[in-house]
Design an enzyme around this catalytic site. Structure first.
Site, PDB file in Angstrom:
ATOM      1  N   GLY A 136      -9.408   5.479  -5.978  1.00  0.00           N
ATOM      2  CA  GLY A 136      -8.134   4.783  -6.172  1.00  0.00           C
ATOM      3  C   GLY A 136      -7.059   5.218  -5.190  1.00  0.00           C
ATOM      4  CB  VAL A 137      -3.380   5.286  -5.534  1.00  0.00           C
ATOM      5  CG1 VAL A 137      -3.057   6.265  -6.640  1.00  0.00           C
ATOM      6  CG2 VAL A 137      -2.256   5.177  -4.535  1.00  0.00           C
ATOM      7  CG  ASP A 138      -6.351  11.532  -5.933  1.00  0.00           C
ATOM      8  OD1 ASP A 138      -5.708  12.102  -5.041  1.00  0.00           O
ATOM      9  OD2 ASP A 138      -7.038  12.133  -6.791  1.00  0.00           O
ATOM     10  CE1 TYR A 186      -8.767   9.453 -14.749  1.00  0.00           C
ATOM     11  CE2 TYR A 186      -6.486  10.118 -14.984  1.00  0.00           C
ATOM     12  CZ  TYR A 186      -7.784  10.414 -14.628  1.00  0.00           C
ATOM     13  OH  TYR A 186      -8.090  11.676 -14.144  1.00  0.00           O
ATOM     14  CB  THR A 203      -2.535   0.622 -14.567  1.00  0.00           C
ATOM     15  OG1 THR A 203      -2.194   0.618 -13.172  1.00  0.00           O
ATOM     16  CG2 THR A 203      -1.330   0.984 -15.391  1.00  0.00           C
ATOM     17  N   GLY A 204      -5.503   2.060 -13.218  1.00  0.00           N
ATOM     18  CA  GLY A 204      -6.712   1.716 -12.476  1.00  0.00           C
ATOM     19  C   GLY A 204      -7.919   2.326 -13.174  1.00  0.00           C
ATOM     20  CG  ASP A 249      -1.800   1.154   1.371  1.00  0.00           C
ATOM     21  OD1 ASP A 249      -1.578   2.183   0.687  1.00  0.00           O
ATOM     22  OD2 ASP A 249      -2.746   1.073   2.170  1.00  0.00           O
ATOM     23  CG  ASN A 307      -8.912  14.425 -10.422  1.00  0.00           C
ATOM     24  OD1 ASN A 307      -8.955  15.643 -10.305  1.00  0.00           O
ATOM     25  ND2 ASN A 307      -9.385  13.614  -9.488  1.00  0.00           N
TER      26      ASN A 307
HETATM   27  N1  AR6 Z   1      -1.293   1.684  -2.997  1.00  0.00           N
HETATM   28  C1  AR6 Z   1      -0.700   1.372  -4.175  1.00  0.00           C
HETATM   29  N2  AR6 Z   1      -1.371   1.290  -5.337  1.00  0.00           N
HETATM   30  C2  AR6 Z   1      -2.695   1.521  -5.305  1.00  0.00           C
HETATM   31  C3  AR6 Z   1      -3.400   1.862  -4.131  1.00  0.00           C
HETATM   32  C4  AR6 Z   1      -2.631   1.945  -2.931  1.00  0.00           C
HETATM   33  N3  AR6 Z   1      -3.180   2.276  -1.764  1.00  0.00           N
HETATM   34  N4  AR6 Z   1      -4.715   2.046  -4.446  1.00  0.00           N
HETATM   35  C5  AR6 Z   1      -4.826   1.807  -5.778  1.00  0.00           C
HETATM   36  N5  AR6 Z   1      -3.614   1.483  -6.286  1.00  0.00           N
HETATM   37  P1  AR6 Z   1      -5.900   4.533  -9.802  1.00  0.00           P
HETATM   38  P2  AR6 Z   1      -5.487   6.079 -12.294  1.00  0.00           P
HETATM   39  C6  AR6 Z   1      -3.227   1.172  -7.665  1.00  0.00           C
HETATM   40  O1  AR6 Z   1      -7.267   4.157 -10.197  1.00  0.00           O
HETATM   41  O2  AR6 Z   1      -5.788   4.867 -13.119  1.00  0.00           O
HETATM   42  C7  AR6 Z   1      -8.648   8.784  -9.117  1.00  0.00           C
HETATM   43  O3  AR6 Z   1     -10.030   8.957  -8.925  1.00  0.00           O
HETATM   44  C8  AR6 Z   1      -4.268   0.617  -8.608  1.00  0.00           C
HETATM   45  O4  AR6 Z   1      -4.440  -0.787  -8.391  1.00  0.00           O
HETATM   46  O5  AR6 Z   1      -5.648   4.945  -8.401  1.00  0.00           O
HETATM   47  O6  AR6 Z   1      -4.284   6.906 -12.646  1.00  0.00           O
HETATM   48  C9  AR6 Z   1      -7.959  10.077  -9.513  1.00  0.00           C
HETATM   49  O7  AR6 Z   1      -8.510  11.181  -8.831  1.00  0.00           O
HETATM   50  C10 AR6 Z   1      -3.601   0.906  -9.950  1.00  0.00           C
HETATM   51  O8  AR6 Z   1      -2.616  -0.091 -10.219  1.00  0.00           O
HETATM   52  O9  AR6 Z   1      -5.317   5.764 -10.718  1.00  0.00           O
HETATM   53  C11 AR6 Z   1      -8.212  10.135 -10.983  1.00  0.00           C
HETATM   54  O10 AR6 Z   1      -9.501  10.644 -11.256  1.00  0.00           O
HETATM   55  C12 AR6 Z   1      -2.858   2.222  -9.700  1.00  0.00           C
HETATM   56  O11 AR6 Z   1      -2.828   2.380  -8.275  1.00  0.00           O
HETATM   57  C13 AR6 Z   1      -8.141   8.687 -11.413  1.00  0.00           C
HETATM   58  O12 AR6 Z   1      -8.469   7.924 -10.242  1.00  0.00           O
HETATM   59  C14 AR6 Z   1      -3.537   3.431 -10.310  1.00  0.00           C
HETATM   60  O13 AR6 Z   1      -4.959   3.310 -10.183  1.00  0.00           O
HETATM   61  C15 AR6 Z   1      -6.748   8.298 -11.824  1.00  0.00           C
HETATM   62  O14 AR6 Z   1      -6.786   6.988 -12.345  1.00  0.00           O
END
Ligand code: AR6
Length: 175
Positions: free
Chosen positions: A33-35, A122, A119-120, A11, A25
């Site tokens: 997600g991670v944000d 987006y 990769t989540g 994490d 974003n």
């Molecule tokens: N630790 C590590 N990786 C993580 C965690 C964590 N706690 N949580 C998720 N991931 P995403 P994006 C991974 O969706 O695709 C938000 O709403 C996840 O499995 O977080 O760039 C923003 O505000 C994936 O591999 O980001 C934007 O609107 C990676 O983090 C949008 O999502 C990225 O997934 C950005 O989408």
């Protein structure tokens, strides 16, 4: 150089590095997600600082403090939404990694950890995104001797396997 780079499954919000990278974003005002996880762990002061930044363009990156996170700083970047690969997604994703390294070096940070940007939510395919992530960081890291450690922080075991494969292949290829 490759010894500075590694992939782990963790994490991101638990890592005590100089900076973790947020896959944000353009508003920089939080999301899922991670944000969402980063904002929850850092507390409301992070959102307050983000409000002062005026958003962030796709491919750009901006630095804040880490507040209640174990990481001292957060580098917020905005990855591209995946539209099939013909809309400059790879160039924009590479720009994210380049700008994050540039911002980290300018702030004299020594260690940073990236999530797998885009990769989540987006929708960017993991294998293609990881190839760009690893190739871009390997290409740019030699410019920044102050950066001692870069971690690719994978949320899932399958993502970790992809990064380990790419890091292993490039280490083998450079022998
Ligand atoms: N630790 C590590 N990786 C993580 C965690 C964590 N706690 N949580 C998720 N991931 P995403 P994006 C991974 O969706 O695709 C938000 O709403 C996840 O499995 O977080 O760039 C923003 O505000 C994936 O591999 O980001 C934007 O609107 C990676 O983090 C949008 O999502 C990225 O997934 C950005 O989408």
């Amino acid at each position: 150089m490759t010894t500075k780079l590694r992939a782990i499954q963790a994490d991101l919000t638990t890592l005590a590095v100089d900076a973790i990278v947020n896959a944000a974003n353009g508003s920089l005002l939080g999301g899922g997600g991670v944000d969402g996880a980063i904002h929850r762990a850092a507390g409301s002061e992070l959102l307050a600082e983000c409000r002062t930044l005026g958003g962030c363009a796709v491919g750009d990156a901006k630095l804040t403090r880490g507040y209640r996170l174990p990481a001292r700083h957060v580098i917020h970047t905005v990855g591209p939404v995946w539209h099939g690969g013909a809309e400059g997604e790879a160039q924009l994703l590479a720009a994210c990694y380049r700008r994050c390294l540039e911002v980290a070096a300018a702030a004299e940070l020594r260690s940073l950890a990236f999530p797998s940007i885009s990769t989540g939510i987006y929708g960017y395919p993991i294998a293609a995104a990881a190839r760009t992530a690893v190739a871009t960081v390997q290409d740019r890291l030699p410019r920044y001797p102050g950066i001692q450690e870069v971690i690719f922080c994978c949320f899932s075991a399958t993502d970790l396997a992809v990064y380990e494969y790419l890091l292993g292949v490039s280490a083998w290829a450079s022998e």
